[in-house]
Scaffold this active site. Structure first.
Site, PDB file in Angstrom:
ATOM      1  N   PHE A   1       0.814  -1.224   0.000  1.00  0.00           N
ATOM      2  CA  PHE A   1       0.000   0.000   0.000  1.00  0.00           C
ATOM      3  C   PHE A   1       0.846   1.271   0.000  1.00  0.00           C
ATOM      4  CE2 PHE A   1       0.963  -0.013   4.526  1.00  0.00           C
ATOM      5  CZ  PHE A   1       1.044   1.342   4.818  1.00  0.00           C
TER       6      PHE A   1
ATOM      7  N   LYS B   1      -1.408  -7.031  -9.281  1.00  0.00           N
ATOM      8  CA  LYS B   1      -2.375  -7.126  -8.167  1.00  0.00           C
ATOM      9  C   LYS B   1      -1.929  -6.090  -7.140  1.00  0.00           C
ATOM     10  CE  LYS B   1      -3.262  -8.291  -4.428  1.00  0.00           C
ATOM     11  NZ  LYS B   1      -3.620  -7.280  -3.385  1.00  0.00           N
TER      12      LYS B   1
ATOM     13  N   GLU C   1      -4.968  -3.664  -1.858  1.00  0.00           N
ATOM     14  CA  GLU C   1      -6.410  -3.404  -1.795  1.00  0.00           C
ATOM     15  C   GLU C   1      -6.719  -2.143  -0.973  1.00  0.00           C
ATOM     16  OE1 GLU C   1      -4.552  -5.721  -0.450  1.00  0.00           O
ATOM     17  OE2 GLU C   1      -5.563  -6.879   1.120  1.00  0.00           O
ATOM     18  N   ARG C   2      -5.710  -1.591  -0.304  1.00  0.00           N
ATOM     19  CA  ARG C   2      -5.972  -0.396   0.519  1.00  0.00           C
ATOM     20  C   ARG C   2      -6.024   0.876  -0.330  1.00  0.00           C
ATOM     21  NH1 ARG C   2      -5.475  -3.671   4.137  1.00  0.00           N
ATOM     22  NH2 ARG C   2      -3.591  -4.688   4.884  1.00  0.00           N
TER      23      ARG C   2
ATOM     24  N   SER D   1       5.439  -7.013   3.200  1.00  0.00           N
ATOM     25  CA  SER D   1       6.028  -7.334   4.506  1.00  0.00           C
ATOM     26  C   SER D   1       6.781  -8.675   4.446  1.00  0.00           C
ATOM     27  CB  SER D   1       4.927  -7.393   5.556  1.00  0.00           C
ATOM     28  OG  SER D   1       3.979  -8.377   5.181  1.00  0.00           O
TER      29      SER D   1
ATOM     30  N   CYS E   1       9.411   1.804   3.150  1.00  0.00           N
ATOM     31  CA  CYS E   1      10.286   0.666   3.439  1.00  0.00           C
ATOM     32  C   CYS E   1      11.715   1.145   3.682  1.00  0.00           C
ATOM     33  CB  CYS E   1      10.266  -0.314   2.288  1.00  0.00           C
ATOM     34  SG  CYS E   1      10.798   0.449   0.772  1.00  0.00           S
TER      35      CYS E   1
ATOM     36  N   GLU F   1       9.235  -4.528  12.900  1.00  0.00           N
ATOM     37  CA  GLU F   1       8.974  -3.386  12.013  1.00  0.00           C
ATOM     38  C   GLU F   1       7.632  -2.774  12.440  1.00  0.00           C
ATOM     39  OE1 GLU F   1       7.827  -4.182   7.890  1.00  0.00           O
ATOM     40  OE2 GLU F   1       8.919  -2.405   7.256  1.00  0.00           O
TER      41      GLU F   1
HETATM   42  P1  NAD Z   1       1.575  -6.637   3.002  1.00  0.00           P
HETATM   43  O1  NAD Z   1       2.630  -7.673   3.037  1.00  0.00           O
HETATM   44  O2  NAD Z   1       0.494  -6.692   4.030  1.00  0.00           O
HETATM   45  O3  NAD Z   1       0.811  -6.667   1.581  1.00  0.00           O
HETATM   46  C1  NAD Z   1       1.511  -6.640   0.370  1.00  0.00           C
HETATM   47  C2  NAD Z   1       0.693  -7.340  -0.696  1.00  0.00           C
HETATM   48  O4  NAD Z   1       0.490  -8.709  -0.316  1.00  0.00           O
HETATM   49  C3  NAD Z   1      -0.696  -6.742  -0.912  1.00  0.00           C
HETATM   50  O5  NAD Z   1      -0.965  -6.696  -2.287  1.00  0.00           O
HETATM   51  C4  NAD Z   1      -1.622  -7.711  -0.188  1.00  0.00           C
HETATM   52  O6  NAD Z   1      -2.894  -7.797  -0.775  1.00  0.00           O
HETATM   53  C5  NAD Z   1      -0.893  -9.029  -0.298  1.00  0.00           C
HETATM   54  N1  NAD Z   1      -1.128  -9.913   0.861  1.00  0.00           N
HETATM   55  C6  NAD Z   1      -1.320  -9.539   2.152  1.00  0.00           C
HETATM   56  N2  NAD Z   1      -1.499 -10.613   2.937  1.00  0.00           N
HETATM   57  C7  NAD Z   1      -1.424 -11.692   2.129  1.00  0.00           C
HETATM   58  C8  NAD Z   1      -1.524 -13.091   2.368  1.00  0.00           C
HETATM   59  N3  NAD Z   1      -1.733 -13.592   3.592  1.00  0.00           N
HETATM   60  N4  NAD Z   1      -1.387 -13.930   1.318  1.00  0.00           N
HETATM   61  C9  NAD Z   1      -1.167 -13.442   0.073  1.00  0.00           C
HETATM   62  N5  NAD Z   1      -1.067 -12.124  -0.197  1.00  0.00           N
HETATM   63  C10 NAD Z   1      -1.191 -11.250   0.811  1.00  0.00           C
HETATM   64  O7  NAD Z   1       2.319  -5.218   3.017  1.00  0.00           O
HETATM   65  P2  NAD Z   1       1.679  -3.768   3.136  1.00  0.00           P
HETATM   66  O8  NAD Z   1       1.157  -3.555   4.516  1.00  0.00           O
HETATM   67  O9  NAD Z   1       0.781  -3.492   1.994  1.00  0.00           O
HETATM   68  O10 NAD Z   1       2.987  -2.869   2.910  1.00  0.00           O
HETATM   69  C11 NAD Z   1       3.888  -2.540   3.928  1.00  0.00           C
HETATM   70  C12 NAD Z   1       5.041  -3.519   3.980  1.00  0.00           C
HETATM   71  O11 NAD Z   1       5.718  -3.533   2.728  1.00  0.00           O
HETATM   72  C13 NAD Z   1       6.098  -3.116   4.991  1.00  0.00           C
HETATM   73  O12 NAD Z   1       6.564  -4.286   5.629  1.00  0.00           O
HETATM   74  C14 NAD Z   1       7.202  -2.489   4.144  1.00  0.00           C
HETATM   75  O13 NAD Z   1       8.489  -2.524   4.722  1.00  0.00           O
HETATM   76  C15 NAD Z   1       7.125  -3.347   2.937  1.00  0.00           C
HETATM   77  N6  NAD Z   1       7.717  -2.702   1.783  1.00  0.00           N
HETATM   78  C16 NAD Z   1       8.938  -3.160   1.347  1.00  0.00           C
HETATM   79  C17 NAD Z   1       9.548  -2.552   0.278  1.00  0.00           C
HETATM   80  C18 NAD Z   1      10.872  -3.029  -0.217  1.00  0.00           C
HETATM   81  O14 NAD Z   1      11.270  -2.584  -1.273  1.00  0.00           O
HETATM   82  N7  NAD Z   1      11.547  -3.920   0.463  1.00  0.00           N
HETATM   83  C19 NAD Z   1       8.923  -1.475  -0.381  1.00  0.00           C
HETATM   84  C20 NAD Z   1       7.680  -1.046   0.078  1.00  0.00           C
HETATM   85  C21 NAD Z   1       7.083  -1.680   1.165  1.00  0.00           C
END
Ligand code: NAD
Length: 502
Positions: free
Chosen positions: A155, A179, A182-183, A232, A287, A388
């Site tokens: 998101f 994909k 969704e937020r 994450s 991130c 985190e």
């Molecule tokens: P998230 O992991 O909750 O979601 C990321 C994606 O995964 C979304 O599209 C979501 O729909 C999907 N998802 C969530 N739960 C799932 C599940 N159980 N099974 C399958 N798919 C699932 O992350 P977020 O809250 O949207 O974003 C924040 C996180 O992203 C933080 O941990 C941040 O550090 C990380 N991030 C990392 C980078 C990087 O380059 N390393 C860049 C941006 C964000």
């Protein structure tokens, strides 16, 4: 989860057409500043995912064979359109994510760099040739697109992170299914519209909205060749394992705990500016946000004093007002998680120097606001350090020496980004050499590499071997083929031995 009919609905984009038909399930999209649901987003089921992969599969042969210069023309047109719509992206992202409009428009600038690099695709896809590897025999390599690629994005950068993936993927001749989170899903549909305006053939870029059901369907679909994920760490690990088990190439970028080390000889005003900007910008939801400072020697007291003075001056409010410095966090669940961590930090015995829990924003009392929060005397065993938090919470640790600071950073499971502030070249050099982190800043707080390098962390911040965008992006989205040829009038004759270079 049934939403009232009057809410705006955000749907999919498949085969060049918006798909807004009734979904069986929807998710809520919040207005984080006002604290209410502003729209709903359709959640794709298996049939919708199949339709998107089918569209991408059908578009692949023609797109991958289109002459390189013509593909580059589409990329160049798309780049111009992104630039023209920067303000619109800023408004859309700010309204669903909560970040300040100018910060949101900044995503577009960094995304453009990635598209700029991808426009050089005719050069980037060149292979290698060795003439005369044996008598009258030449060998050369070519790089070919892998097929249908899928991107699953977080998101916090709903415009920039998808571009990190699909710009090199599409430039290299692949087709793509995105994909998004969704937020804040709306930016993805504007990108789809702009691709179409740029002349991208239908089916090359598709968007499916959804949650775990949509993600799992992509991970299991035999027609998807490659998966890129950013999000994450627990989900990154899951995506990596499941997609790899299904025989796909995967790059899965995870979460972070980024440290900024402040040496006693540093310009402490510059270090405090850097810490406040990088810890509280976008309400800490980056991130590459710095979430842990490590003050070395006697730098702690004067540094913390400077940070506190700056925190007092920050303007916190709704993201649509460009005069604000920091907006709300994305959802009520995120707010509650972050408030819970502040409570935990107090219980763990860290010293709370700035408490964001008391903040009230006039006119936006229901918004998901948390003020800048600062802990000192944090230890490496505390959860506020180990986990985190992904909110406006900065924890300070104290170290006696550079060696101790390096040991702290290297002991953390994450390895996304880090910085050191110092006037000593020797300290900086030792730090860059010994630190086990993928992206390092020296007197730079958020060392996100420019578009012609690649972005990626180490350890629990990346599963897979190739980083994202830049040269690694092109490696990830292509596979190499090595061709050995013999063009000669005379027959080489029969020889049952293993071919050698003689
Ligand atoms: P998230 O992991 O909750 O979601 C990321 C994606 O995964 C979304 O599209 C979501 O729909 C999907 N998802 C969530 N739960 C799932 C599940 N159980 N099974 C399958 N798919 C699932 O992350 P977020 O809250 O949207 O974003 C924040 C996180 O992203 C933080 O941990 C941040 O550090 C990380 N991030 C990392 C980078 C990087 O380059 N390393 C860049 C941006 C964000």
């Amino acid at each position: 989860m049934e939403a009232p009919a009057r809410l705006r609905s955000v749907g999919h984009f498949i085969g060049g057409k918006p798909v807004d038909d009734d979904a069986a399930r929807y998710g809520d999209i919040y207005d984080p500043a006002r604290g209410h649901v502003q729209a709903r987003v359709a959640f794709a089921d298996n049939a919708t995912i199949n339709a998107a992969v089918d569209a991408a599969t059908q578009a692949f042969p023609k797109w991958s064979r289109l002459p390189l210069g013509r593909r580059a023309e589409v990329l160049l047109a798309f780049r111009e359109l992104l630039k023209q719509h920067a303000d619109e992206f800023g408004r859309i992202v700010s309204s669903e994510h909560g970040k300040i409009v100018t910060d949101a428009a900044g995503e577009v600038v960094r995304a453009l760099e990635v598209v700029d690099f991808a426009c050089g695709l005719p050069h980037l896809l060149k292979g290698e040739l060795s003439e005369g590897v044996s008598t009258n025999v030449d060998t050369y390599s070519i790089r070919q697109a892998v097929g249908v690629c899928a991107g699953i994005t977080p998101f916090n950068f709903p415009m920039m992170v998808p571009v990190w993936m699909f710009a090199p993927a599409i430039a290299a001749g692949n087709t793509f299914v995105l994909k998004p989170s969704e937020r804040d899903p709306s930016a993805s549909l504007l990108m789809a519209k702009l691709w179409q305006e740029a002349g991208l053939p239908d089916g090359v870029f598709n968007v499916v909205q959804g949650d775990k059901v949509a993600v799992d369907a992509l991970l299991d679909h035999p027609g998807v060749a490659a998966i890129s994920f950013v999000g994450s760490t627990p989900i990154a690990r899951y995506i990596y394992e499941r997609a790899a088990r299904n025989g796909k190439r995967v790059q899965a970028l995870g979460g972070a705990k980024n440290h900024l080390v402040v040496m006693p000889d540093a310009d402490l005003d510059a270090a405090a500016d850097a810490l406040v900007s990088s810890a509280y910008g976008s309400a800490g939801q980056r991130c590459m946000a710095i979430s842990a400072s490590v003050s070395v020697g006697d730098s702690a007291e004067p540094l913390l004093e400077r940070i506190l003075a700056r925190i007092k001056k920050l303007k916190i409010g709704a993201g649509h007002d460009a005069g604000n410095d920091m907006g709300p966090v994305v959802t009520p669940a995120a707010r509650d998680r972050i408030l819970g961590y502040i409570e935990t930090g107090v219980k763990e015995g860290a010293s709370l120097l700035a408490d964001g829990r008391t903040l009230r924003v006039s006119g936006y009392e229901d918004g998901f606001f948390i003020g800048p929060t600062l802990f000192d005397k944090t230890s490496t065993s505390m959860r506020i350090y180990r986990d985190e938090i992904f909110g406006p919470v900065l924890v300070n640790l104290r170290a006696k020496s550079l060696d101790e600071a390096i040991a702290i950073v290297n002991g953390n499971p994450y390895g996304n980004g880090t910085s050191i502030f110092t006037r000593s070249g020797a300290a900086a050099r030792a730090y860059q050499s010994e630190i086990q982190v993928g992206m390092v800043g020296i007197n730079i707080p958020i060392p996100v590499p420019v578009g012609y390098y690649s972005f990626g962390g180490w350890k629990a911040s990346l599963f897979g071997d190739l980083h994202i965008y830049g040269p690694d992006g092109f490696r990830f989205y292509t596979r190499s083929k090595v061709i050995t040829t013999r063009w000669h009038e005379s027959n080489a004759g029969m020889n049952l031995g293993f071919p050698t270079h003689k």
